[in-house]
Design a protein around this motif. Structure first.
Motif, mmCIF file in Angstrom:
data_model
loop_
_atom_site.group_PDB
_atom_site.id
_atom_site.type_symbol
_atom_site.label_atom_id
_atom_site.label_comp_id
_atom_site.label_asym_id
_atom_site.label_seq_id
_atom_site.Cartn_x
_atom_site.Cartn_y
_atom_site.Cartn_z
ATOM 1 N N ARG A 19 0.856 -1.184 0.000
ATOM 2 C CA ARG A 19 0.000 0.000 0.000
ATOM 3 C C ARG A 19 0.891 1.232 0.000
ATOM 4 N NH1 ARG A 19 -3.109 -3.243 3.713
ATOM 5 N NH2 ARG A 19 -5.179 -3.707 2.836
ATOM 6 N N ARG A 20 0.512 2.223 -0.790
ATOM 7 C CA ARG A 20 1.278 3.454 -0.877
ATOM 8 C C ARG A 20 0.658 4.527 -0.011
ATOM 9 N NH1 ARG A 20 2.895 4.251 -7.069
ATOM 10 N NH2 ARG A 20 1.855 6.240 -6.674
ATOM 11 N N GLU A 21 1.461 5.511 0.353
ATOM 12 C CA GLU A 21 0.966 6.590 1.211
ATOM 13 C C GLU A 21 -0.086 7.437 0.504
ATOM 14 O OE1 GLU A 21 4.160 8.892 2.744
ATOM 15 O OE2 GLU A 21 5.006 7.244 3.950
ATOM 16 N N ASP A 22 -0.078 7.435 -0.844
ATOM 17 C CA ASP A 22 -1.070 8.241 -1.569
ATOM 18 C C ASP A 22 -2.414 7.536 -1.707
ATOM 19 O OD1 ASP A 22 -0.545 6.276 -3.436
ATOM 20 O OD2 ASP A 22 0.323 7.611 -4.939
ATOM 21 N N GLY A 23 -2.536 6.353 -1.082
ATOM 22 C CA GLY A 23 -3.794 5.626 -1.123
ATOM 23 C C GLY A 23 -3.868 4.572 -2.205
ATOM 24 N N TYR A 24 -2.933 4.626 -3.149
ATOM 25 C CA TYR A 24 -2.887 3.610 -4.194
ATOM 26 C C TYR A 24 -2.039 2.425 -3.743
ATOM 27 C CZ TYR A 24 -4.941 7.070 -7.342
ATOM 28 O OH TYR A 24 -5.779 7.984 -7.921
ATOM 29 N N HIS A 25 -1.931 1.435 -4.607
ATOM 30 C CA HIS A 25 -1.144 0.242 -4.302
ATOM 31 C C HIS A 25 -0.049 0.064 -5.350
ATOM 32 C CE1 HIS A 25 -4.757 -0.507 -1.931
ATOM 33 N NE2 HIS A 25 -4.121 -1.456 -1.284
ATOM 34 N N GLU A 26 1.086 -0.439 -4.907
ATOM 35 C CA GLU A 26 2.194 -0.767 -5.807
ATOM 36 C C GLU A 26 1.902 -2.131 -6.416
ATOM 37 O OE1 GLU A 26 5.678 0.814 -7.455
ATOM 38 O OE2 GLU A 26 4.412 1.693 -5.887
ATOM 39 N N LEU A 142 3.731 -1.677 -14.061
ATOM 40 C CA LEU A 142 4.378 -1.466 -12.769
ATOM 41 C C LEU A 142 3.840 -0.190 -12.128
ATOM 42 C CD1 LEU A 142 8.054 -2.225 -13.904
ATOM 43 C CD2 LEU A 142 6.441 -3.814 -12.823
ATOM 44 N N GLY A 143 4.245 0.065 -10.890
ATOM 45 C CA GLY A 143 3.719 1.219 -10.161
ATOM 46 C C GLY A 143 2.253 1.007 -9.874
ATOM 47 N N THR A 144 1.416 1.935 -10.290
ATOM 48 C CA THR A 144 -0.036 1.748 -10.160
ATOM 49 C C THR A 144 -0.598 1.033 -11.379
ATOM 50 O OG1 THR A 144 -0.507 3.934 -11.121
ATOM 51 C CG2 THR A 144 -0.257 3.804 -8.709
ATOM 52 N N GLY A 145 0.286 0.610 -12.284
ATOM 53 C CA GLY A 145 -0.115 -0.049 -13.520
ATOM 54 C C GLY A 145 0.135 0.812 -14.740
ATOM 55 N N THR A 146 0.653 2.035 -14.539
ATOM 56 C CA THR A 146 0.841 2.977 -15.641
ATOM 57 C C THR A 146 2.241 2.915 -16.250
ATOM 58 O OG1 THR A 146 1.476 4.752 -14.124
ATOM 59 C CG2 THR A 146 -0.865 4.559 -14.676
ATOM 60 N N GLU A 147 3.203 2.307 -15.548
ATOM 61 C CA GLU A 147 4.558 2.175 -16.093
ATOM 62 C C GLU A 147 4.608 0.860 -16.869
ATOM 63 O OE1 GLU A 147 7.339 2.492 -12.822
ATOM 64 O OE2 GLU A 147 5.946 3.853 -11.779
ATOM 65 N N LEU A 148 4.721 0.948 -18.192
ATOM 66 C CA LEU A 148 4.498 -0.207 -19.050
ATOM 67 C C LEU A 148 5.793 -0.715 -19.689
ATOM 68 C CD1 LEU A 148 1.261 1.040 -20.828
ATOM 69 C CD2 LEU A 148 1.449 -0.338 -18.748
ATOM 70 N N VAL A 149 5.900 -2.039 -19.724
ATOM 71 C CA VAL A 149 7.026 -2.709 -20.384
ATOM 72 C C VAL A 149 6.439 -3.698 -21.377
ATOM 73 C CG1 VAL A 149 9.108 -4.103 -20.077
ATOM 74 C CG2 VAL A 149 8.388 -2.516 -18.256
ATOM 75 N N PRO A 150 6.417 -3.372 -22.687
ATOM 76 C CA PRO A 150 5.839 -4.287 -23.682
ATOM 77 C C PRO A 150 6.618 -5.605 -23.745
ATOM 78 C CG PRO A 150 6.134 -2.084 -24.585
ATOM 79 C CD PRO A 150 6.878 -2.108 -23.288
ATOM 80 N N LEU A 151 5.895 -6.693 -24.023
ATOM 81 C CA LEU A 151 6.502 -8.016 -24.148
ATOM 82 C C LEU A 151 6.020 -8.679 -25.438
ATOM 83 C CD1 LEU A 151 6.095 -9.549 -20.557
ATOM 84 C CD2 LEU A 151 8.165 -8.583 -21.554
ATOM 85 N N GLU A 152 6.914 -9.420 -26.072
ATOM 86 C CA GLU A 152 6.501 -10.290 -27.175
ATOM 87 C C GLU A 152 5.797 -11.493 -26.561
ATOM 88 O OE1 GLU A 152 6.690 -9.974 -30.452
ATOM 89 O OE2 GLU A 152 7.591 -7.970 -30.338
ATOM 90 N N SER A 153 4.557 -11.720 -26.916
ATOM 91 C CA SER A 153 3.768 -12.766 -26.265
ATOM 92 C C SER A 153 3.786 -14.064 -27.058
ATOM 93 C CB SER A 153 2.322 -12.307 -26.080
ATOM 94 O OG SER A 153 1.541 -13.333 -25.497
ATOM 95 N N VAL A 174 -12.377 -4.048 -2.906
ATOM 96 C CA VAL A 174 -11.527 -5.225 -3.093
ATOM 97 C C VAL A 174 -10.089 -4.906 -2.680
ATOM 98 C CG1 VAL A 174 -10.647 -6.909 -4.747
ATOM 99 C CG2 VAL A 174 -13.016 -6.125 -4.910
ATOM 100 N N PHE A 175 -9.557 -3.781 -3.155
ATOM 101 C CA PHE A 175 -8.206 -3.386 -2.747
ATOM 102 C C PHE A 175 -8.141 -3.163 -1.239
ATOM 103 C CE2 PHE A 175 -7.154 -2.509 -7.193
ATOM 104 C CZ PHE A 175 -5.803 -2.863 -7.219
ATOM 105 N N LYS A 176 -9.198 -2.579 -0.678
ATOM 106 C CA LYS A 176 -9.216 -2.348 0.763
ATOM 107 C C LYS A 176 -9.164 -3.660 1.532
ATOM 108 C CE LYS A 176 -11.743 0.201 4.347
ATOM 109 N NZ LYS A 176 -12.928 1.060 4.647
ATOM 110 N N GLY A 177 -9.717 -4.719 0.953
ATOM 111 C CA GLY A 177 -9.725 -6.019 1.606
ATOM 112 C C GLY A 177 -8.441 -6.811 1.469
ATOM 113 N N TRP A 178 -7.495 -6.327 0.661
ATOM 114 C CA TRP A 178 -6.196 -7.018 0.547
ATOM 115 C C TRP A 178 -5.525 -7.072 1.905
ATOM 116 C CZ3 TRP A 178 -1.031 -4.549 0.165
ATOM 117 C CH2 TRP A 178 -0.018 -5.473 -0.100
ATOM 118 N N ASP A 179 -4.943 -8.221 2.230
ATOM 119 C CA ASP A 179 -4.415 -8.449 3.580
ATOM 120 C C ASP A 179 -3.068 -7.797 3.845
ATOM 121 O OD1 ASP A 179 -2.652 -10.054 2.174
ATOM 122 O OD2 ASP A 179 -3.422 -11.950 2.972
ATOM 123 N N GLY A 180 -2.485 -7.114 2.847
ATOM 124 C CA GLY A 180 -1.229 -6.409 3.064
ATOM 125 C C GLY A 180 0.013 -7.276 3.000
ATOM 126 N N VAL A 181 -0.128 -8.543 2.678
ATOM 127 C CA VAL A 181 1.019 -9.454 2.619
ATOM 128 C C VAL A 181 1.636 -9.423 1.223
ATOM 129 C CG1 VAL A 181 1.769 -11.852 2.828
ATOM 130 C CG2 VAL A 181 0.031 -10.954 4.387
#
Length: 270
Positions: A19-26, A142-153, A174-181
């Motif tokens: 959990r990040r201090e700005d309220g989002y999740h890594e 990565l990050g909140t999901g906005t840092e993108l690394v394209p992959l050949e699939s 749902v995010f609030k219910g994450w157990d933090g582990v």
């Protein structure tokens, strides 16, 4: 006239790290996209407008609060666009439906006028999934999901079945219910199939706590021996990948018979 498909987004893996201090999740997530979704048609007009149709069109009650209109307002261009949105994807379903719609608008305007150099930042301000949905190709977020690394699939073209119990599930609880582990990072490889198979969705447990029907969907999908079955995003949609379209179609037909009340969509990974 401009036309675009808003491709359904799925998370082949979704690892919540902290959990990040700005309220989002890594996050560390593996985005993939299905070759089906909402459909958008745009024509030139004096002013921007939005008309919604489709099975889930009535769920979008205020067009001016819709992310399609917000996407139009985020990009410079001459004149207006009248957009018809055929809403085929359920709302609040873990498929990035609104983000996919916004991504389709960005692609429309890129084709018509080009995009400004800072389009990624403009997309991210609309929502964490929007930058990935603009390109709608397999990538790591990565990050909140906005840092993108394209992959050949190595999963392109794989048959996929999306199933939702028709229960909207807002992301926040749902995010609030994450157990933090922190259960660890994505596998350290560029092989998409390995990341998918060895990955997980850390939001599955808290989503099932709120919406137990998700467990029923996963149990049903497991009956047809899929290559992989998992919840997407924060739910409640689940997906199954299959070795062949024939196996997928048999699973779809069985579910239509056994669970006719559930929503489903077939397609292939892009």
């Amino acid at each position: 006239m401009l036309t675009e498909t808003a491709y359904a987004k799925i998370n082949l893996a979704l690892h919540v790290r902290q959990r990040r201090e700005d309220g989002y999740h890594e996050l560390e997530t593996l985005f993939a996209f299905v070759d089906a979704g909402d459909e958008l048609v745009a024509t030139r007009a004096d002013a921007d407008s939005l008309h919604t149709t489709g099975e889930f069109g009535s769920a979008l009650s205020d067009p001016f609060e819709n992310i399609v209109m917000q996407a139009l307002g985020a990009l410079p261009r001459p004149g207006g666009l009248a957009i018809t949105l055929e809403k085929n994807l359920p709302v609040a379903a873990g498929l990035g439906g609104g983000s996919a719609d916004a991504g389709a608008v960005f692609r429309m305007l890129r084709e018509a006028h080009g995009l400004p150099d800072d389009w990624r930042e403009r997309a991210a301000r609309l929502g964490a999934d929007v930058p990935a949905c603009v390109e709608s190709v397999t990538c790591i977020g990565l990050g909140t999901g906005t840092e993108l690394v394209p992959l050949e699939s190595d999963l392109i073209g794989m048959p996929v079945l999306l199933v939702n119990p028709r229960i909207p599930l807002p992301t926040g609880p749902v995010f609030k219910g994450w157990d933090g582990v922190d259960r660890g990072p994505l596998p350290e490889t560029n092989e998409v199939s390995r990341i998918a198979r060895e990955g997980r969705n850390d939001l599955e447990a808290p989503a099932i706590e709120i919406c137990p029907e998700i467990a029923d969907v996963l149990d049903e999908l497991a009956k047809d021996d899929p290559w992989l079955a998992r919840m997407s995003g924060s739910g409640a949609t689940c997906f199954a990948l299959y070795e062949t379209a024939e196996v997928r179609d048999r699973a779809s037909q069985r579910l239509h018979s056994d669970r006719p009340q559930w929503w489903q969509m077939k397609g292939n990974l892009r």
